[in-house]
Design a protein around this motif. Sequence first.
Motif, PDB file in Angstrom:
ATOM      1  N   ILE A   1       0.840  -1.201   0.000  1.00 39.10           N
ATOM      2  CA  ILE A   1       0.000   0.000   0.000  1.00 39.10           C
ATOM      3  C   ILE A   1       0.874   1.250   0.000  1.00 39.10           C
ATOM      4  O   ILE A   1       1.831   1.361   0.774  1.00 39.10           O
ATOM      5  CB  ILE A   1      -0.934   0.005   1.228  1.00 39.10           C
ATOM      6  CG1 ILE A   1      -1.807  -1.258   1.241  1.00 39.10           C
ATOM      7  CG2 ILE A   1      -1.799   1.260   1.229  1.00 39.10           C
ATOM      8  CD1 ILE A   1      -2.620  -1.478  -0.014  1.00 39.10           C
ATOM      9  N   GLN A   2       0.537   2.180  -0.898  1.00 43.60           N
ATOM     10  CA  GLN A   2       1.307   3.409  -1.084  1.00 43.60           C
ATOM     11  C   GLN A   2       0.410   4.630  -0.860  1.00 43.60           C
ATOM     12  O   GLN A   2      -0.804   4.543  -0.980  1.00 43.60           O
ATOM     13  CB  GLN A   2       1.876   3.465  -2.510  1.00 43.60           C
ATOM     14  CG  GLN A   2       2.727   2.278  -2.908  1.00 43.60           C
ATOM     15  CD  GLN A   2       4.016   2.213  -2.119  1.00 43.60           C
ATOM     16  OE1 GLN A   2       4.608   3.252  -1.819  1.00 43.60           O
ATOM     17  NE2 GLN A   2       4.455   1.011  -1.774  1.00 43.60           N
TER      18      GLN A   2
ATOM     19  N   ASP B   1      -3.095   5.477  -2.814  1.00 44.36           N
ATOM     20  CA  ASP B   1      -3.845   4.292  -3.246  1.00 44.36           C
ATOM     21  C   ASP B   1      -5.283   4.359  -2.745  1.00 44.36           C
ATOM     22  O   ASP B   1      -5.555   4.871  -1.653  1.00 44.36           O
ATOM     23  CB  ASP B   1      -3.218   3.010  -2.671  1.00 44.36           C
ATOM     24  CG  ASP B   1      -2.025   2.531  -3.470  1.00 44.36           C
ATOM     25  OD1 ASP B   1      -1.795   3.047  -4.573  1.00 44.36           O
ATOM     26  OD2 ASP B   1      -1.320   1.631  -2.973  1.00 44.36           O
ATOM     27  N   LYS B   2      -6.174   3.820  -3.560  1.00 44.04           N
ATOM     28  CA  LYS B   2      -7.549   3.588  -3.100  1.00 44.04           C
ATOM     29  C   LYS B   2      -7.657   2.111  -2.743  1.00 44.04           C
ATOM     30  O   LYS B   2      -7.418   1.247  -3.590  1.00 44.04           O
ATOM     31  CB  LYS B   2      -8.560   3.971  -4.184  1.00 44.04           C
ATOM     32  CG  LYS B   2      -8.693   5.476  -4.360  1.00 44.04           C
ATOM     33  CD  LYS B   2      -9.906   5.844  -5.203  1.00 44.04           C
ATOM     34  CE  LYS B   2     -10.085   7.360  -5.238  1.00 44.04           C
ATOM     35  NZ  LYS B   2     -11.282   7.758  -6.021  1.00 44.04           N
ATOM     36  N   VAL B   3      -7.999   1.848  -1.489  1.00 44.42           N
ATOM     37  CA  VAL B   3      -7.953   0.493  -0.945  1.00 44.42           C
ATOM     38  C   VAL B   3      -9.330   0.106  -0.431  1.00 44.42           C
ATOM     39  O   VAL B   3     -10.017   0.903   0.223  1.00 44.42           O
ATOM     40  CB  VAL B   3      -6.919   0.394   0.195  1.00 44.42           C
ATOM     41  CG1 VAL B   3      -6.933  -0.993   0.838  1.00 44.42           C
ATOM     42  CG2 VAL B   3      -5.524   0.722  -0.323  1.00 44.42           C
TER      43      VAL B   3
ATOM     44  N   ALA C   1      -3.200   5.721   2.362  1.00 39.60           N
ATOM     45  CA  ALA C   1      -4.243   5.338   1.408  1.00 39.60           C
ATOM     46  C   ALA C   1      -5.599   5.946   1.761  1.00 39.60           C
ATOM     47  O   ALA C   1      -5.849   6.344   2.901  1.00 39.60           O
ATOM     48  CB  ALA C   1      -4.366   3.818   1.357  1.00 39.60           C
TER      49      ALA C   1
ATOM     50  N   THR D   1     -14.889   4.737  -6.920  1.00 36.24           N
ATOM     51  CA  THR D   1     -13.587   4.979  -7.559  1.00 36.24           C
ATOM     52  C   THR D   1     -13.707   5.665  -8.915  1.00 36.24           C
ATOM     53  O   THR D   1     -12.747   5.668  -9.697  1.00 36.24           O
ATOM     54  CB  THR D   1     -12.842   3.641  -7.743  1.00 36.24           C
ATOM     55  OG1 THR D   1     -13.663   2.766  -8.537  1.00 36.24           O
ATOM     56  CG2 THR D   1     -12.532   2.987  -6.398  1.00 36.24           C
TER      57      THR D   1
ATOM     58  N   ASP E   1      -7.183   0.137  -6.221  1.00 33.36           N
ATOM     59  CA  ASP E   1      -5.790  -0.264  -6.447  1.00 33.36           C
ATOM     60  C   ASP E   1      -5.459  -1.556  -5.708  1.00 33.36           C
ATOM     61  O   ASP E   1      -4.645  -2.357  -6.188  1.00 33.36           O
ATOM     62  CB  ASP E   1      -4.834   0.837  -5.964  1.00 33.36           C
ATOM     63  CG  ASP E   1      -5.035   2.132  -6.729  1.00 33.36           C
ATOM     64  OD1 ASP E   1      -4.738   2.145  -7.937  1.00 33.36           O
ATOM     65  OD2 ASP E   1      -5.481   3.114  -6.117  1.00 33.36           O
ATOM     66  N   ALA E   2      -6.061  -1.743  -4.549  1.00 33.17           N
ATOM     67  CA  ALA E   2      -5.783  -2.933  -3.744  1.00 33.17           C
ATOM     68  C   ALA E   2      -7.010  -3.288  -2.920  1.00 33.17           C
ATOM     69  O   ALA E   2      -7.817  -2.424  -2.576  1.00 33.17           O
ATOM     70  CB  ALA E   2      -4.586  -2.701  -2.827  1.00 33.17           C
TER      71      ALA E   2
ATOM     72  N   GLY F   1      -4.185  -4.708 -10.363  1.00 34.92           N
ATOM     73  CA  GLY F   1      -4.437  -4.433  -8.954  1.00 34.92           C
ATOM     74  C   GLY F   1      -3.830  -5.499  -8.049  1.00 34.92           C
ATOM     75  O   GLY F   1      -3.260  -6.493  -8.510  1.00 34.92           O
ATOM     76  N   ARG F   2      -3.960  -5.270  -6.733  1.00 32.80           N
ATOM     77  CA  ARG F   2      -3.376  -6.156  -5.730  1.00 32.80           C
ATOM     78  C   ARG F   2      -4.450  -6.667  -4.787  1.00 32.80           C
ATOM     79  O   ARG F   2      -5.299  -5.888  -4.341  1.00 32.80           O
ATOM     80  CB  ARG F   2      -2.308  -5.406  -4.929  1.00 32.80           C
ATOM     81  CG  ARG F   2      -1.036  -5.091  -5.683  1.00 32.80           C
ATOM     82  CD  ARG F   2      -0.326  -3.875  -5.098  1.00 32.80           C
ATOM     83  NE  ARG F   2      -0.861  -2.624  -5.636  1.00 32.80           N
ATOM     84  CZ  ARG F   2      -0.955  -1.493  -4.943  1.00 32.80           C
ATOM     85  NH1 ARG F   2      -0.562  -1.432  -3.688  1.00 32.80           N
ATOM     86  NH2 ARG F   2      -1.450  -0.418  -5.521  1.00 32.80           N
TER      87      ARG F   2
END
Length: 343
Positions: free
Chosen positions: A160-161, A164-166, A187, A227, A233-234, A256-257
Amino acid sequence: MKKNESIYITKPGSVEIHPADHPVPKEGEALLELVYGGICGSDLNTYRGNYAYAIYPNIPGHEFSARILEIPENSAGLKPGMLVTANPYFNCGSCYSCRRGFLNCCVDNQTMGCHREGAFSRYITLPVERLYNGNGLDARRLALVEPFCISYHGVRRARIQPGDKVLVVGGGTIGINAMLAAKHFGAEVYVADVVPEKLSFASKMGADGTILNSGPDDFLKAAADATGGDLFDAAIEAVGLPSTFQNCIDAVCYEGRVCVIGIGNQTLDFHYTMIQKKELNIFGSRNALKEDFMDVIALFSKGTFDPLDIVTNEYRFEDAPKALEDFDRHSGSMLKVLLDFTC
């Protein structure tokens, strides 16, 4: 010193408190007096009879704070009277995972309260190298370090950066902690759950948004709406069900993750080509490492947020049978449950 007693889950739906001998530390071990313990999802699912790693009868518990009563000389500077928590994941030290330093996923992992005897006795012994100095944290907050480490490790695995949208799927303790950890890494975090009360709690704890998981179509539309159509993103899976893993696959963007923290015992039949089509990065996350414990103790000490906010119920040691019965019946509204061993 009080008489020693241990909490046992003797079989699904049955909890008993039994007298126990006072433990005698072996070479390299410390004698500890439990102060607080946290009942986690694995303890609850062991009580319910649907935990993949459960054995019966067994002493549960791997989230705790304790006071050192006796300890040999050690390089960590730990001394009698100090409050500590501990790494409860015993590893073999010789398998390929251990030899590469991945002690958290030892092929013969033995987690306290799951694969081996847990911590929920008034007095226990543990190897000194497993103990971590609380560095001034009080006993209740210190008992919350281990469950946060589970989420923190998973969030680190998901890379996670900032920005990011998590999406965190699951609004229980691990999910809420994952939301807090992801926000710590910068995030924007949404939480999805089937229980409206858990979503309300997630919002109170700082979630940037929530999704009521009322069905696959509504869920995917809500993920897209949150989003701007890009998807997340994750996604962090914090439930342990086939359907919630599928939610994560569906909700993340191309490239994505997905990180799976939840533990389940069911199989999943899904269109696996979606992994290839989206070029997804899928990670498992098991237990935590020493550096996770060190990071979380430091994070709690900063006071950016109060981990006690996640505690919804507290019981005396002697009321452990009622604590697990209540947790089973009211898991939609109960989040983190603490046991007070000082009573």
